[in-house]
Write a protein that holds these residues in place. Structure first.
Motif, PDB file in Angstrom:
ATOM      1  N   VAL A 156     -15.037  32.262   3.252  1.00 55.82           N
ATOM      2  CA  VAL A 156     -14.721  31.360   4.352  1.00 55.82           C
ATOM      3  C   VAL A 156     -15.464  30.033   4.180  1.00 55.82           C
ATOM      4  O   VAL A 156     -14.892  28.943   4.337  1.00 55.82           O
ATOM      5  CB  VAL A 156     -15.058  32.022   5.699  1.00 55.82           C
ATOM      6  CG1 VAL A 156     -15.050  30.993   6.824  1.00 55.82           C
ATOM      7  CG2 VAL A 156     -14.065  33.139   6.005  1.00 55.82           C
ATOM      8  N   LEU A 200     -10.842  36.560   7.236  1.00 55.10           N
ATOM      9  CA  LEU A 200     -11.430  37.235   8.402  1.00 55.10           C
ATOM     10  C   LEU A 200     -10.752  38.569   8.699  1.00 55.10           C
ATOM     11  O   LEU A 200     -11.313  39.406   9.412  1.00 55.10           O
ATOM     12  CB  LEU A 200     -11.338  36.330   9.632  1.00 55.10           C
ATOM     13  CG  LEU A 200     -12.159  35.041   9.573  1.00 55.10           C
ATOM     14  CD1 LEU A 200     -11.876  34.179  10.789  1.00 55.10           C
ATOM     15  CD2 LEU A 200     -13.648  35.362   9.472  1.00 55.10           C
ATOM     16  N   THR A 245     -20.479  38.108  12.292  1.00 59.24           N
ATOM     17  CA  THR A 245     -20.142  39.422  11.748  1.00 59.24           C
ATOM     18  C   THR A 245     -21.212  39.923  10.793  1.00 59.24           C
ATOM     19  O   THR A 245     -21.626  41.092  10.849  1.00 59.24           O
ATOM     20  CB  THR A 245     -18.785  39.361  11.033  1.00 59.24           C
ATOM     21  OG1 THR A 245     -17.786  38.887  11.942  1.00 59.24           O
ATOM     22  CG2 THR A 245     -18.390  40.729  10.504  1.00 59.24           C
ATOM     23  N   VAL A 265     -16.591  38.038   2.751  1.00 62.36           N
ATOM     24  CA  VAL A 265     -15.731  37.226   3.612  1.00 62.36           C
ATOM     25  C   VAL A 265     -16.451  35.958   4.047  1.00 62.36           C
ATOM     26  O   VAL A 265     -15.875  34.859   4.060  1.00 62.36           O
ATOM     27  CB  VAL A 265     -15.281  38.049   4.836  1.00 62.36           C
ATOM     28  CG1 VAL A 265     -14.632  37.152   5.894  1.00 62.36           C
ATOM     29  CG2 VAL A 265     -14.303  39.142   4.415  1.00 62.36           C
ATOM     30  N   CYS A 266     -17.723  36.081   4.383  1.00 60.30           N
ATOM     31  CA  CYS A 266     -18.505  34.910   4.801  1.00 60.30           C
ATOM     32  C   CYS A 266     -18.559  33.869   3.674  1.00 60.30           C
ATOM     33  O   CYS A 266     -18.383  32.662   3.920  1.00 60.30           O
ATOM     34  CB  CYS A 266     -19.904  35.345   5.211  1.00 60.30           C
ATOM     35  SG  CYS A 266     -20.937  34.012   5.853  1.00 60.30           S
ATOM     36  N   ALA A 326     -17.648  34.488  10.954  1.00 64.15           N
ATOM     37  CA  ALA A 326     -18.143  35.161   9.748  1.00 64.15           C
ATOM     38  C   ALA A 326     -19.657  35.351   9.811  1.00 64.15           C
ATOM     39  O   ALA A 326     -20.184  36.416   9.451  1.00 64.15           O
ATOM     40  CB  ALA A 326     -17.755  34.363   8.512  1.00 64.15           C
ATOM     41  N   ARG A 331     -13.151  41.171   7.517  1.00 67.82           N
ATOM     42  CA  ARG A 331     -14.571  40.916   7.819  1.00 67.82           C
ATOM     43  C   ARG A 331     -15.344  42.195   8.136  1.00 67.82           C
ATOM     44  O   ARG A 331     -16.543  42.288   7.859  1.00 67.82           O
ATOM     45  CB  ARG A 331     -14.694  39.949   8.991  1.00 67.82           C
ATOM     46  CG  ARG A 331     -14.232  40.511  10.326  1.00 67.82           C
ATOM     47  CD  ARG A 331     -14.230  39.469  11.422  1.00 67.82           C
ATOM     48  NE  ARG A 331     -13.866  40.048  12.717  1.00 67.82           N
ATOM     49  CZ  ARG A 331     -14.752  40.476  13.616  1.00 67.82           C
ATOM     50  NH1 ARG A 331     -16.044  40.370  13.372  1.00 67.82           N
ATOM     51  NH2 ARG A 331     -14.344  40.997  14.763  1.00 67.82           N
ATOM     52  N   PRO A 353     -18.228  42.034   5.029  1.00 62.86           N
ATOM     53  CA  PRO A 353     -18.626  40.851   5.802  1.00 62.86           C
ATOM     54  C   PRO A 353     -19.271  39.753   4.960  1.00 62.86           C
ATOM     55  O   PRO A 353     -19.016  38.573   5.185  1.00 62.86           O
ATOM     56  CB  PRO A 353     -19.602  41.415   6.836  1.00 62.86           C
ATOM     57  CG  PRO A 353     -20.071  42.714   6.280  1.00 62.86           C
ATOM     58  CD  PRO A 353     -18.933  43.254   5.492  1.00 62.86           C
TER      59      PRO A 353
END
Length: 404
Positions: free
Chosen positions: A82, A68, A109, A78-79, A106, A71, A75
């Motif tokens: 995660v 994060l 974002t 990262v999503c 996430a 992020r 984004p």
């Protein structure tokens, strides 16, 4: 010696780097806060009948929230990271709720920074992982799991979309404001150019004519030479006064002074003074005032004054030997002014290519105050400029396309 780069490019680059550093710092604090909340929530798993968290579980909690930090820069990546870490955590048999905060942030974002075709699948990914968490758990209520799998991603996605649209509207508003500011600057530059043209062209034309006259009779008529020099002196002083007034208006108030003009702007009361100055330049000018003179709005008076000034300047420059007439008429709701001359042989020069800067300036002034202006040759010979200006505020405000 160390050279520090300067200029707009370096300033923008430095500002961008500073903004990026601030964004990462904020995201780091958010990731640390969510990690702390998850770690504090860990002991609650045993009380909820779930497997207690051990060192492996706490490591996975950190790994779920660690991406994060980036992020704002990536984004979607990262999503995915995660959710992948969250899947490993759930597959290991730990309580899913502990690590749910990172995936929620996430998804929000991505929805706030990316278009729908990207954010919708990310929200669906979170719902799918939530369903998977219910499938591997033995102590869940399926209606509750399905409801959470639908509601949580949908709400987070909606909040993100609203945030993205708000940011887009804010950016669009800033662009419109910048464009409006550029238009206003361009209009102000045009107004300043017209004022400079009117002041310099008129006075310099008079000075040029008087200088030629003085040179022509210098050895034969000392009285005429003295009169010409007096006119040059008075005209030069008046030009300097008007230029000083304009510079006072343009001067910024950094030194605490106001930007108001040092004196009143020229108005119709000074038409006699103008025509007298043009007479000394060798052009017979007759001034006729009809109706009852009355005070008008300063802008209206300045507009009429400048139009007369430009028209007489054109007579001086383009119609040598011609005589001119200025007619000013006060009417109940408007004022009209006309400048006509009987010059011959130079009319095409005065209307060539839609006029020069002076004729364009006259049309723009008339349009600004809701007036009507006609410029062109007369059937009986000569040239005419006729201006009609409304004196009521409402009529002046309706002058978008009033020029002819």
């Amino acid at each position: 010696m160390r050279i520090r780069p300067r200029g707009p490019f370096w300033s923008i680059s430095a500002a961008s780097r500073s903004s990026t550093r601030r964004g990462i710092a904020v995201d780091t604090l958010i990731a640390a806060a969510l990690t702390s909340v998850a770690l504090l929530l860990g002991p609650e798993a045993a009380r909820q009948g779930q497997n207690p968290l051990d060192a492996t579980a706490y490591t996975l909690v950190v790994l779920v929230h660690l991406p994060l930090v980036l992020r704002g820069r990536a984004p979607v990546v990262v999503c995915c990271l995660v959710h992948a870490s969250w899947l490993v955590y759930i597959t290991a048999g730990y309580w899913p709720v502990v690590c749910s905060f990172g995936p929620m942030l996430a998804v929000y974002t991505v929805a706030s920074l990316r278009p729908l075709r990207i954010s919708v699948p990310c929200a669906a990914l979170m719902g799918g992982v939530w369903i998977y968490a219910g499938a591997v758990s033995h102590h869940v209520s399926w209606p509750s799991v399905v409801g959470q799998a639908v509601v949580y991603p949908a709400v987070l996605w909606r909040f993100g979309v609203v945030a993205r649209r708000s940011a887009e509207l804010t950016l669009q508003l800033r662009r419109e404001q910048a464009e409006r500011a550029r238009r206003e600057v361009a209009e102000e530059r045009g107004r300043i150019a017209r004022e400079l043209h009117d002041v310099v062209a008129h006075h310099m034309s008079v000075i040029s004519v008087q200088t030629g006259l003085a040179r022509f009779v210098f050895d034969t008529d000392r009285l005429t030479v003295r009169t010409a020099l007096d006119t040059i002196d008075a005209t030069g002083k008046e030009a300097l006064e008007e230029l000083r007034r304009m510079l006072t208006v343009l001067r910024t108030a950094d030194d605490g002074t106001s930007g108001a003009p040092a004196g009143p702007m020229p108005g119709l009361a000074r038409l006699e003074e103008m025509t007298e100055r043009v007479r000394t330049g060798g052009v017979p000018v007759a001034l006729t005032v009809e109706g009852t003179p009355r005070p008008l709005a300063p802008g209206v008076e300045l507009c009429a004054y400048r139009v007369v000034q430009e028209a007489l300047t054109n007579v001086l420059k383009h119609a040598p030997g011609a005589s001119a007439e200025v007619r000013l008429r006060y009417e109940p709701h408007q004022v009209s002014v006309s400048v006509t001359d009987d010059g011959e042989g130079v009319i095409p020069d005065r209307v060539r290519a839609d006029g020069g800067h002076g004729l364009i300036g006259m049309r723009e002034r008339a349009k600004l105050y809701g007036g009507q202006i006609s410029i062109g040759p007369q059937e009986q010979g000569g040239f005419a400029v006729r201006l009609l200006l409304p004196t009521s505020a409402r009529a002046a405000a309706q002058g978008d396309d009033a020029t002819t």
